[in-house]
Motif scaffolding. Structure first.
Motif, PDB file in Angstrom:
ATOM      1  N   SER A  57      38.543  40.277  34.661  1.00 52.42           N
ATOM      2  CA  SER A  57      38.770  41.213  33.561  1.00 52.42           C
ATOM      3  C   SER A  57      37.402  41.594  32.997  1.00 52.42           C
ATOM      4  CB  SER A  57      39.621  40.568  32.459  1.00 52.42           C
ATOM      5  OG  SER A  57      38.890  39.524  31.809  1.00 52.42           O
ATOM      6  N   SER A 331      47.339  48.907  28.517  1.00 56.78           N
ATOM      7  CA  SER A 331      48.188  47.817  29.007  1.00 56.78           C
ATOM      8  C   SER A 331      48.727  46.964  27.863  1.00 56.78           C
ATOM      9  CB  SER A 331      47.389  46.940  29.977  1.00 56.78           C
ATOM     10  OG  SER A 331      46.322  46.302  29.295  1.00 56.78           O
ATOM     11  N   GLY A 400      42.923  49.077  34.347  1.00 56.42           N
ATOM     12  CA  GLY A 400      44.059  49.525  33.561  1.00 56.42           C
ATOM     13  C   GLY A 400      44.003  50.940  33.039  1.00 56.42           C
ATOM     14  N   TYR A 430      42.637  42.781  30.542  1.00 56.01           N
ATOM     15  CA  TYR A 430      43.378  43.266  31.712  1.00 56.01           C
ATOM     16  C   TYR A 430      42.659  42.826  32.987  1.00 56.01           C
ATOM     17  CZ  TYR A 430      45.615  46.519  34.988  1.00 56.01           C
ATOM     18  OH  TYR A 430      46.292  47.069  36.038  1.00 56.01           O
TER      19      TYR A 430
END
Length: 434
Positions: A57, A331, A400, A430
């Motif tokens: 992430s 998200s 995302g 994300y």
């Protein structure tokens, strides 16, 4: 053709102001001669470990550091890079096999596609050897005493891998184009089976490109950290309007250099990002820059094409860019940064083809030197291989976000044309797919 090479690395096992070199220099042989049965077995084994790869992430990238004295983080990243290159190698082998088998069935010449795929396969074998030699080979001493000079050499290795793969997208595009040309020249009885060729399926090619982007990102991140950038490739607190303005300036240079004229571009930030409470999301700035340049130059080109059709106008119509934050589209409830680019050009004919890899409508081919160079520096024509939009969408989708295209009609604030909407996910937790 990718040439074989020898990587010459001299290392020092001791730290200090005046490090003493080893009696003889350490050579990392990355020629095919170095690809022993043991190494090939390791490559094939690593190619099956894709499911075990870490999912990154933006927050993970920010938290990754090189402060450990025992080089554990560096070793872990080298091991991950080794597996990722092996997985890529496996995907290329699948591409080659499908083209080879189909060429035999169709009695067609797939030599050019095979040559390009073989070049990419060899490239991945050569670069696979670089982390392998440090983890399991003669270079293991580099990590045992991770002195400043040794850290520099390992950083150079990451940089070398990134540079070697710089033209990989172009080589893959050539392979796809040649394979597609085979399909066009075949009787219909053979064409129906062409959908089974992995190299011509968008989902398999995009999976390869996505994986490649993550390899390049991790290499770039490590090199940036080694150069003293505390958050590597991630930009914190970036002025979003400045990011857009920088990309637009570059796109205008390209348009003016190749078409002789560039439309005016108006950037309009809305209240959602002008408010003092607005906190910009962490950005992979180079990726967002790439995507904006790509979309903006397409918008400008479309406007110039419309201008050429309507010679009564003295100047091509303007491009309008709005920048804001939306609570929907991310998200999580953190929402997303939204950049909307509206042209007044000829409009979008086929959305699927626009995002199709190596499906450019241009008849002009540019010579790219390195993917990392700027558009303006290379000064290539606007027409290319048809890789810009699909790559831009993959960059935004990795964490995302997204890139979407749609036509708009009169009454939407500008004349008829196309609207490109770029979104950047504000949720830094994300995790990218592998």
């Amino acid at each position: 053709m990718y040439s074989n090479s020898m990587v010459n690395i001299q290392y020092w096992p001791q730290q200090g102001d005046r490090p003493q070199p080893l009696p003889s220099e350490l050579f990392f042989d990355t020629t095919m001669n170095a690809f022993t049965p043991t190494i090939r077995s390791s490559l094939l084994s690593d190619a099956k470990k894709g499911a075990s790869l870490r999912r990154w992430s933006i927050r993970d990238l920010i938290g990754f550091n090189l402060s450990d004295d025992n080089a554990q983080n560096t070793k872990s990243l080298l091991q991950e890079l080794q597996i990722r290159l092996a997985v890529q190698h496996g995907k290329l082998s699948s591409f080659s096999k499908s083209i080879e088998e189909y060429s035999k069935i169709a009695k067609a010449e797939g030599e050019m596609s095979q040559r390009n795929l073989n070049n990419l396969t060899q490239l991945h074998e050569n670069t696979y050897l670089l982390p392998y030699q440090i983890i399991d080979g003669e270079g293991a001493a580099l990590l045992k005493r991770f002195s400043k000079p040794n850290q520099k050499y390992v950083s150079n290795l990451f940089d070398d891998i990134m540079a070697r793969h710089g033209t990989g997208v172009e080589t893959l595009a050539d392979a796809v184009i040649h394979a597609r040309n085979i399909e066009k020249g075949l009787p219909n009885i053979f064409r129906k089976h062409f959908s089974e060729v992995d190299l011509l399926r968008n989902e398999t090619v995009e999976a390869f490109l996505h994986s490649r982007l993550l390899v390049q990102l991790l290499c770039d991140h490590y090199v940036s950290l080694n150069k003293g950038k505390p958050t590597g490739v991630v930009s914190l607190g970036a002025d979003v309007v400045d990011v857009v303005d920088d990309a637009v300036t570059e796109a205008k240079h390209v348009c003016d250099a190749n078409l002789g004229i560039a439309p005016e571009v108006h950037i309009q930030p809305d209240e959602s990002i002008s408010h003092e409470d607005f906190c910009p999301p962490p950005l992979i700035r180079s990726w967002l820059h790439h995507a904006i340049v790509e979309v903006a130059k397409n918008a400008m080109t479309s406007n110039v094409q419309k201008f050429m059709q309507q010679s009564s106008d003295s100047l091509p119509p303007s491009v309008y860019i709005s920048v804001g934050k939306e609570m929907a589209g991310g998200s999580s409830n953190q929402g997303c940064l939204r950049i909307r680019i509206m042209d007044q050009g000829i409009g979008l004919k086929n959305k699927e083809e626009a995002f199709g890899f190596a499906q450019s409508s241009s008849h002009e081919r540019w010579d790219r030197l390195q993917e990392q160079q700027s558009y303006a520096a290379v000064r290539q024509p606007l027409g290319s291989l048809g890789v810009g939009l699909p790559l831009s969408r993959l960059m935004l989708r990795a964490f995302g976000g997204d890139l979407d295209l749609s036509n708009h009609e009169k009454g939407s604030g500008v004349d008829s044309g196309c609207t490109a909407t770029l979104t950047v996910n504000c949720d830094d937790t994300y995790m990218a797919e592998n």
